[in-house]
Scaffold this active site. Structure first.
Site, PDB file in Angstrom:
ATOM      1  N   ASN A  92       0.837  -1.187   0.000  1.00 50.54           N
ATOM      2  CA  ASN A  92       0.000   0.000   0.000  1.00 50.54           C
ATOM      3  C   ASN A  92       0.874   1.239   0.000  1.00 50.54           C
ATOM      4  OD1 ASN A  92      -0.241   1.788   2.637  1.00 50.54           O
ATOM      5  ND2 ASN A  92       0.215  -0.316   3.282  1.00 50.54           N
TER       6      ASN A  92
ATOM      7  N   CYS B 146       8.602   8.428  10.183  1.00 55.37           N
ATOM      8  CA  CYS B 146       8.553   9.682   9.444  1.00 55.37           C
ATOM      9  C   CYS B 146       9.870  10.427   9.598  1.00 55.37           C
ATOM     10  CB  CYS B 146       7.449  10.548  10.029  1.00 55.37           C
ATOM     11  SG  CYS B 146       7.609  10.705  11.826  1.00 55.37           S
TER      12      CYS B 146
ATOM     13  N   ILE C  83       5.057  -5.102  13.644  1.00 52.95           N
ATOM     14  CA  ILE C  83       5.840  -4.266  12.756  1.00 52.95           C
ATOM     15  C   ILE C  83       4.930  -3.406  11.882  1.00 52.95           C
ATOM     16  CG2 ILE C  83       7.731  -5.914  12.696  1.00 52.95           C
ATOM     17  CD1 ILE C  83       6.863  -6.742   9.861  1.00 52.95           C
TER      18      ILE C  83
ATOM     19  N   GLY D 108       1.656  -8.244  12.093  1.00 57.03           N
ATOM     20  CA  GLY D 108       2.323  -8.556  10.845  1.00 57.03           C
ATOM     21  C   GLY D 108       1.818  -9.885  10.314  1.00 57.03           C
TER      22      GLY D 108
HETATM   23  C1  LIG Z   1      -3.649  -0.072   3.858  1.00 58.26           C
HETATM   24  C2  LIG Z   1      -2.802   0.074   5.093  1.00 58.26           C
HETATM   25  C3  LIG Z   1      -2.743   1.299   5.760  1.00 58.26           C
HETATM   26  C4  LIG Z   1      -1.975   1.468   6.903  1.00 58.26           C
HETATM   27  N1  LIG Z   1      -1.939   2.664   7.549  1.00 58.26           N
HETATM   28  C5  LIG Z   1      -1.205   2.807   8.683  1.00 58.26           C
HETATM   29  C6  LIG Z   1      -1.203   4.018   9.407  1.00 58.26           C
HETATM   30  O1  LIG Z   1      -1.893   4.983   9.056  1.00 58.26           O
HETATM   31  N2  LIG Z   1      -0.417   4.111  10.520  1.00 58.26           N
HETATM   32  C7  LIG Z   1       0.338   3.059  10.975  1.00 58.26           C
HETATM   33  O2  LIG Z   1       1.021   3.173  12.003  1.00 58.26           O
HETATM   34  N3  LIG Z   1       0.345   1.863  10.326  1.00 58.26           N
HETATM   35  C8  LIG Z   1      -0.400   1.722   9.187  1.00 58.26           C
HETATM   36  N4  LIG Z   1      -0.410   0.512   8.531  1.00 58.26           N
HETATM   37  C9  LIG Z   1       0.411  -0.607   9.041  1.00 58.26           C
HETATM   38  C10 LIG Z   1      -0.436  -1.573   9.852  1.00 58.26           C
HETATM   39  O3  LIG Z   1      -0.932  -0.933  11.003  1.00 58.26           O
HETATM   40  C11 LIG Z   1       0.405  -2.790  10.278  1.00 58.26           C
HETATM   41  O4  LIG Z   1       1.477  -2.326  11.073  1.00 58.26           O
HETATM   42  C12 LIG Z   1       0.969  -3.560   9.088  1.00 58.26           C
HETATM   43  O5  LIG Z   1       0.036  -3.583   8.044  1.00 58.26           O
HETATM   44  C13 LIG Z   1       1.360  -4.997   9.441  1.00 58.26           C
HETATM   45  O6  LIG Z   1       0.260  -5.745   9.882  1.00 58.26           O
HETATM   46  P1  LIG Z   1      -0.611  -6.674   8.882  1.00 58.26           P
HETATM   47  O7  LIG Z   1       0.343  -7.515   8.097  1.00 58.26           O
HETATM   48  O8  LIG Z   1      -1.515  -7.476   9.761  1.00 58.26           O
HETATM   49  O9  LIG Z   1      -1.369  -5.724   7.989  1.00 58.26           O
HETATM   50  C14 LIG Z   1      -1.206   0.362   7.383  1.00 58.26           C
HETATM   51  C15 LIG Z   1      -1.272  -0.868   6.714  1.00 58.26           C
HETATM   52  C16 LIG Z   1      -2.057  -1.032   5.582  1.00 58.26           C
HETATM   53  C17 LIG Z   1      -2.091  -2.369   4.889  1.00 58.26           C
END
Ligand SMILES: Cc1cc2nc3c(=O)[nH]c(=O)nc-3n(C[C@H](O)[C@H](O)[C@H](O)COP(=O)(O)O)c2cc1C
Ligand SMILES: Cc1cc2nc3c(=O)[nH]c(=O)nc-3n(C[C@H](O)[C@H](O)[C@H](O)COP(=O)(O)OP(=O)(O)OC[C@H]3O[C@@H](n4cnc5c(N)ncnc54)[C@H](O)[C@@H]3O)c2cc1C
Ligand SMILES: Cc1cc2nc3c(=O)[nH]c(=O)nc-3n(C[C@H](O)[C@H](O)[C@H](O)COP(=O)(O)OP(=O)(O)OC[C@H]3O[C@@H](n4cnc5c(N)ncnc54)[C@H](O)[C@@H]3O)c2cc1C
Ligand SMILES: Cc1cc2nc3c(=O)[nH]c(=O)nc-3n(C[C@H](O)[C@H](O)[C@H](O)COP(=O)(O)O)c2cc1C
Ligand code: FES
Ligand code: FES
Lengths: 295, 309, 309, 295
Positions: free
Chosen positions: C72, C133, C193, C245
């Site tokens: 993404n 950031c 993560i 993750g």
């Molecule tokens: C579409 C999308 C948007 C995300 N937006 C944020 C965000 O705004 N802030 C943040 O700290 N992490 C964001 N993440 C990261 C997720 O919170 C998470 O750390 C990461 O996706 C790993 O977990 P997962 O594999 O279960 O998705 C985003 C992830 C995805 C897929």
């Protein structure tokens, strides 16, 4: 290739049926239930006749990777029987569903495509190569491990070697393949729940047999779960009976590329079971209880 | 498309190599006979990493399958320098393609001895330096530190004219910085990515699955990560980049070449099909040229099938 | 198993949270009505990251599907501090669980203003600091530098009593070092993560697929990497770790908890099933206890089905 | 939620059929070829009757993730028709196979399980809500985009609104669904290869129609590839005819969670098409040519 070399890691010409390079697409021509297991068959148009104890790496053409991205790598299967037919060799596999790969293969429909690589690995040795004066064979199979003993038994019979077969199963659900794969000839059974044959372990039958004189002139060929193999290995070691074990280990490639299928050697170090096995001499390995192994 | 490539003076018939440790040409010949040599799938053969002394490798289990990939903790089993030169080199010399020997040592002196002994052999066309190892002097993982990497290259570069390829580790914040250091140190090329640190839990005991506790992730699961690191590194250095990480098709290979790689390597995909690299090469040959961006960035190439109007 | 957990004084009914930016409770209520609030799947709701000023986000395409995952490049679209406090906070306050607000700013002063304004609101139970950031002062990515991370915490810690959770980036060689710095700086917990740097190529034009060129990888593809980072971080700090993750099942969640996580978060899995987290919680409740290592490391728990003898 | 708010991003109560929370397993009850496309049906035991223009996120229970680990996320599908049956609502979907997800769904066998989330998004508005004195409707569909117009046409007819239907296709392989979905009543066709109806674009038919007086009192409802939608959008803007477009964008979730389905707004910023669309007012968006969109 890793650690001390095994006698078997000599490059090339080691009397194994070598496989056509690469994987090939074969057609699934049958799949039927057999007790708690299933037997599926594929038509191999180009491969050679496999030796007993050799295996194939299999992957369904469709639906591989369907459970949480698994299975990803192909799965190793001992060939249970191989029959020459006019347009190829029919390969029979006995499968027990224990995870995503076996589940998918157990569900193969006739007409589906099956990726096949093999025959791979070193098969069983003839009795006479296992010791002077050794002529007969005692086959000891446990659960799904009876698969390679079926083709072994046929090939030994063709050589006129006297064969006795002992098969063990846990319970009804974990019993199968007997009628289909051992129809020809009688086999003695042991089941833990006593639903057929001796109530207990197949190794009980083996120990009785090893007491007899016939044992001296016989070699033991075993395939089954690690605990059973280790028991057989030590029993034979004590009685100085030659024995070969068809072992298992997690395999990613099946042709010596990944070094994943490590089995500890008696002399230290490891062998790659896929290329120096899967059939090993009981004396060659340190143990049959290998972490991660076991079907 | 024209497929010939050159890596630090080494001419290759096509851009498809193997990833070190993912194909054993000697074992493959035992399994498939000379046929595998006849239609050898790689334009150069990269050996499994060898070390000064023999290594037995890690205790099993060594592999764990993951979604669209796998973790390995093989532990660099190998015969050691001597065993390799005596027993493997003669057989690898029979291959129809140039031989690239992957080497790793902990400590500069050891690394020097290794590179010296390997580079002087005429059967060897190039060396790949596996720097995903700790430097005994500093205790730091060489490949994670630009300074360590450059220092190592400055020591090894004078030892041979043959191409030195540095195999980069992906477990860093900025792989380009390490690549730049390798180039500054005199490397002829860099290859990436190596596996990413990973672990798995035994579903039953909930303890680490792998005998070694941890391992490295490879396969399609890491492709998008590898592509980004290859892009970043290729943009930062002028030496050729050998890209790898989850490549399974000609389309994947094209993506890496488009991202700046001069050549690509096939690793885990070999396990699924010993001739995967041959298929990938053929798919590369037959690939259509890229379509220039039609609908202005917009729906570029992304509108399949029905497009009435 | 007993599921209650505590994160820096914040009591949660069970250990399943959402990953920031992977569930919009307000939008979900529009799509599913109040039923989604009634059976709200998370024990605390983590908002999408908000920034001081409104952001429109990145140009499309913003997502690309990969093997067992997705990339993404959303670009943190949000209403900005004011818009969030005015329009979103009242609606988020209607949720039946504690609210954790994720915040990000470039520059310490901005971060202070943000944390101040958010922390003082009674609707807010805790804050998650998204440090993936750049710091405008140093130009460095805060979360990639232990020093930057500790310094930021030292500035923010005095501003509130409420739990401060630091969201770690995985794009570093040693996440534990950053976690230790966060703990030293006064963080109440760390979460990891975040997504891993990734990119994708348009198969037709062979140019970058994503409008922003690059993005972050998530989903099952990264699970084994996340598990290793969570293990390493949990072993290094004494504050609670929120692991995430690629978690898609109770078994996955158990692996993270066994690796040392105090709680877990569900991200990409929400996209496949809005109630994935509820299923995961139920699977956790019904999970059998771990089987002690029977066959001595050996075939421990790894022999399914047939075991005659 | 991102950038400037759209009128539609008001929370709750916006006259959309809200979906049961979470995904649910439905049974596939039919799948037949229709020209170059396929129409498959699932029985939804619990969901509400969807509004025309709403969509569902679909994933096959088995074999999802079978091509290089894809598809991983579910796929968005406009509902083409919904029929109340005694044990649930039959949902019909028109599918064109363009990749791993649509390929798998196009191959669904009756009896298979289908994960369904929905109905989702905002559907089409009644003509009278689109302008004073607007009563009739002109439906403009291109290729697979005719799907949502089928259920729209039926629902408009039930309200007694005069409807004219214009359908465009590229060629024979990219034509389907007409007889099955528009059987009731006549529709005018345009095909680029001229194999049926007017040889040319469906927008040719629309421009002729927009010249007539009837146009004044009609609203245009369009669904099809981005290029067609953009053409319709500008044509209607020029002639000041109200128009709604059922757009597409890459979607990972379908319920506003991922912010992946960004569509640029006329006023700047983006809307999430899944929650503020997929039906948008032509004047609301900056363009219908959105990168990555298009089925
Ligand atoms: C579409 C999308 C948007 C995300 N937006 C944020 C965000 O705004 N802030 C943040 O700290 N992490 C964001 N993440 C990261 C997720 O919170 C998470 O750390 C990461 O996706 C790993 O977990 P997962 O594999 O279960 O998705 C985003 C992830 C995805 C897929
Ligand atoms: C030479 C050889 C011959 C064989 N012959 C036969 C045969 O004839 N018939 C037959 O039914 N089986 C046979 N097997 C066993 C068969 O290959 C395995 O049962 C099969 O690979 C299991 O795959 P799966 O996906 O079904 O299960 P998996 O999920 O792979 O699980 C299989 C076992 O591996 C472990 N495991 C669990 N998760 C993972 C993971 N993510 N990665 C790695 N390991 C994991 C567990 O202990 C589990 O019990 C043979 C194996 C070998 C090596
Ligand atoms: C609201 C809505 C309603 C829809 N209704 C219908 C319908 O009724 N019938 C129908 O047939 N289709 C419909 N679609 C389109 C359908 O959802 C897509 O065609 C489908 O998602 C494609 O998935 P796939 O796996 O088959 O193809 P993909 O491989 O996902 O490719 C689809 C397109 O996405 C791009 N793409 C290629 N690779 C990737 C990747 N890795 N990640 C992301 N994008 C990629 C390409 O442009 C490709 O043409 C609708 C879409 C939306 C948003
Ligand atoms: C089983 C296995 C063993 C490996 N051994 C080595 C090695 O000895 N030396 C090395 O530099 N890389 C080694 N690698 C890394 C690969 O060469 C390659 O960099 C990595 O696997 C990524 O490519 P892939 O995803 O195509 O496999 C190994 C990888 C695997 C899977
Ligand atoms: S399975 Fe790969 S080396 Fe044996
Ligand atoms: S598809 Fe996820 S927000 Fe629209």
């Amino acid at each position: 290739m890793n650690g001390p070399e095994t006698a078997a890691s000599r490059p090339r010409s080691e009397g194994r049926a070598t496989a056509p390079p690469g994987r090939r697409l074969c057609e699934v021509i049958a799949n039927r239930a057999s007790g708690g297991y299933r037997i599926f068959s594929a038509l191999d148009p180009v491969g050679p006749e496999p030796g007993a104890g050799q295996f194939y790496m299999l992957a369904a053409m469709d639906g591989w990777g369907q459970r949480d991205g698994r299975p990803y790598v192909p799965r190793a299967f001992s060939v249970a029987e191989a029959v020459r037919e006019e347009d190829g060799t029919r390969l029979d596999f006995l499968v027990e569903s224990v995870g995503p790969g076996t589940e998918r293969l157990a569900g193969l429909r006739p007409g589906e495509g099956l990726w096949v690589t093999g025959p791979l690995g070193r098969g069983f040795s003839p009795p006479d190569e296992l010791g002077v004066g050794v002529a007969g064979a005692v086959l000891v199979g446990g659960g799904i491990g009876i698969a390679p003993l079926a083709i072994l038994r046929r090939q030994l019979a063709e050589r006129g070697a006297p064969v006795r077969t002992l098969l063990g199963f846990r319970d009804r659900e974990h019993t199968g393949g007997i009628d289909e794969l051992f129809a020809c000839c009688e086999a003695r059974l042991a089941t833990e729940d006593g639903h057929a044959g001796h109530r207990g372990y197949v190794t009980d039958l083996l120990s009785v047999l090893l007491e007899g004189d016939a044992a001296r002139s016989a070699a033991v060929y075993a395939c089954g779960p690690p605990a059973m193999l280790e028991r057989v290995r030590t029993m034979c070691a004590v009685r100085e009976v030659a024995c070969e074990l068809a072992m298992e280990a997690p395999m990613a490639c099946g042709f010596g590329a990944c070094f994943g299928c490590a089995v500890p050697l008696a002399g230290g170090g490891y062998m790659r079971l896929c290329i120096d096995g899967p059939v090993v001499n009981g004396a060659e390995v340190e143990t049959a209880l290998v972490a991660g192994s076991g079907h | 498309m024209e497929l010939g490539v050159e890596i630090g003076g080494l001419r290759l018939a096509h851009p498809v190599l193997n990833g070190s440790g993912t194909f054993d040409a000697i074992a493959a010949r035992r399994a498939f006979g000379d046929a595998i040599v006849a239609e050898f799938p790689f334009s150069a053969f990269v050996s499994k990493t060898i070390t000064p002394e023999p290594r037995a490798g890690n205790p099993p289990p060594r592999i764990f399958e993951t979604p669209a990939g796998m973790i390995n903790s093989i532990g660099l089993p190998n015969k050691g320098l001597e065993g390799f030169l005596e027993r493997d080199l003669p057989l690898l010399a029979e291959l129809p393609v140039p031989l690239i020997v992957s080497v790793m040592a902990s400590g500069r002196a050891e690394f020097e001895r290794l590179v010296d002994a390997v580079a002087e052999r005429h059967e060897v066309a190039a060396l790949e330096l596996n720097v995903s190892c700790p430097n005994v002097e500093s205790g730091l993982i060489v490949g994670e530190q630009p300074e360590e990497t450059e220092a190592l290259l400055r020591v090894l570069r004078p030892l041979t004219e043959k191409p030195l390829i540095v195999k980069l580790t992906p477990n860093v914040a900025d792989p380009a910085a390490v690549a730049i250091a390798a180039e500054r140190g005199g490397a002829d090329a860099v290859s990436l990515i190596n596996t990413l640190k990973a672990t798995a839990t035994d579903p039953v005991t909930r303890r680490p699955w792998l005998g070694a506790g941890r391992g490295g992730l490879s396969g399609p699961a890491i492709r998008a990560l590898a592509l980004e690191q290859v892009r970043a590194v290729a943009a930062a250095v002028s030496i050729p980049v050998i890209g790898m990480g989850g490549i399974e098709s000609g389309a994947d290979a094209l993506a890496f070449l488009a991202a700046g790689a001069a050549a690509i390597a096939v690793g885990t995909a070999n396990f699924r099909d010993p001739l995967a690299a041959k298929r990938i090469r053929i798919e590369l040959e037959m690939a259509p040229p890229a379509v220039p961006d039609g609908l202005g960035g917009g729906a570029r190439g992304r509108i399949p099938a029905s497009t009435s109007t």
